[in-house]
Design an enzyme around this catalytic site. Structure first.
Site, PDB file in Angstrom:
ATOM      1  CD  GLU A 166      22.548  -2.721 -31.311  1.00  0.00           C
ATOM      2  OE1 GLU A 166      21.535  -3.098 -32.014  1.00  0.00           O
ATOM      3  OE2 GLU A 166      23.391  -2.030 -31.449  1.00  0.00           O
ATOM      4  CD  GLU A 277      26.812  -3.866 -33.039  1.00  0.00           C
ATOM      5  OE1 GLU A 277      26.331  -2.971 -33.744  1.00  0.00           O
ATOM      6  OE2 GLU A 277      26.474  -5.138 -32.687  1.00  0.00           O
TER       7      GLU A 277
END
Length: 347
Positions: A166, A277
């Protein structure tokens, strides 16, 4: 375009994506069958990245790598992939310096103990930062880390390389430059392992195509891996702001709605995605949204290689997205996930 032409075009795109991906522990031709379970279906086993404010921290107290006991219920359910978040600073205490032998040994032990999974993803869980400092476009430290890890794991085809978890607050073009150098470093080390390439803006599927020239879609158009063996690492949560921090979900169809644009982009790029995710609470709307999103991905299997749910792990406690069993009993989310597991379908 006629129905036959659409079918032929879709088949050609699927074949092209499979050939670009290459084999991952077997033939890539098995990946991409619409309506069939995706090639890799699994879980994030979180805990080795815990207590990032304590560096290096004490293994076993501040953080712990998952072992056979933690993984057992997921393997028994039929999951065949695991993503293990780790901290860069623990693996490499100084930028551009050697890997820490003790920490690398702990990671090696996890790779070995979780050997029943067909794929083990090393996830550098650092958000495009080292000790809290954002990487610059010309930074070479991540390149150095991955060259060292690639040299170490290039003989183990089960291990996949998750470049970075991320990235955010870095432009898509700057992040692409870092990602390109890191992939090139992996290949220059002689590693043929699968590489998972995230975008910036938390690598969100919902925002991948948003922002015109500043979007991930624009920045990563034409991205190539010298080893022709990569997938784009996409994250997508189902709450109102896609953060995964809330128990309530934004609707029973929100997952497919948020993945539609990035799925279409994958096809245009002749690329494939990896949902690294995603997660949901046990609220009824969330369970419906979870199942609908996985069904959507399965129905668009030419554009998706696999997924790992966030998250399992022994240290989650009451975290509403956790699927680590308690008292030997599955969480409600596992009942949904089991319907889409590659390993379970093969039994």
């Amino acid at each position: 375009m006629t129905m036959l032409a659409r079918t032929l075009a879709r088949s050609l795109l699927a074949m092209t994506a499979a050939l670009a991906l290459g084999a991952v522990g077997g033939s890539a031709g098995a990946q991409g069958a619409a309506g069939a379970p995706l090639r890799y279906t699994g879980v994030n086993l979180s805990s080795a990245e815990y207590n990032a404010d304590k560096l290096p921290g004490e293994a076993g107290k501040d953080y712990v790598y998952p072992g056979t006991g933690t993984a057992a219920p997921f393997l028994a359910a039929g999951m065949n992939a695991v993503r293990v978040p780790v901290l860069w600073e623990r693996l490499q205490p100084q930028p551009m310096g050697p890997l820490d032998p003790a920490e690398l040994g702990r990671l090696d032990t996890a790779v070995r103990e979780l050997g029943a999974f067909q794929l083990f993803v090393i996830d550098i869980h650092n958000y495009a930062r080292y000790r809290g400092k954002l990487l610059a476009a010309d930074d070479r430290s991540l390149t150095d880390l991955w060259h060292r890890l690639a040299e170490h794991y290039r003989g183990n085809d089960r291990v996949a390389f998750g470049l970075m978890n991320e990235p955010h607050d870095i432009s898509a073009l700057d992040w692409r430059a870092i990602a390109e150098r890191s992939v090139a470093a992996i290949r220059s080390a002689g590693a043929r392992n699968l590489v998972l390439v995230p975008g910036t803006s938390w690598s969100g599927g919902h925002s991948w195509t948003i922002g015109n020239e500043g979007s991930n879609a624009a920045a990563f158009a034409g991205f190539r891996d010298p080893g022709n063996r990569f997938a784009f690492d996409i994250h997508q949560y189902l709450d109102a702001d896609s953060s995964g921090t809330k128990k309530e979900c934004a609707g029973a169809k929100v997952g497919r709605e948020r993945l539609a644009a990035v799925t279409a982009w994958m096809r245009r790029e002749h690329a494939v995605g990896w949902l690294g995710e995603f997660g949901a609470s046990s609220e009824p709307t969330c369970l419906a949204a979870l199942g609908d999103m996985l069904q959507y991905m399965q129905s668009n299997g030419d554009a998706w290689l696999g997924w790992t749910y966030w998250a399992g792990g022994d240290w989650w406690g009451s975290y509403p997205l956790s699927i680590q069993p308690e008292g030997g009993r599955d969480k409600p989310q596992m009942g949904v996930l089991k319907r889409y597991l590659k390993g379970a379908a093969a039994r």
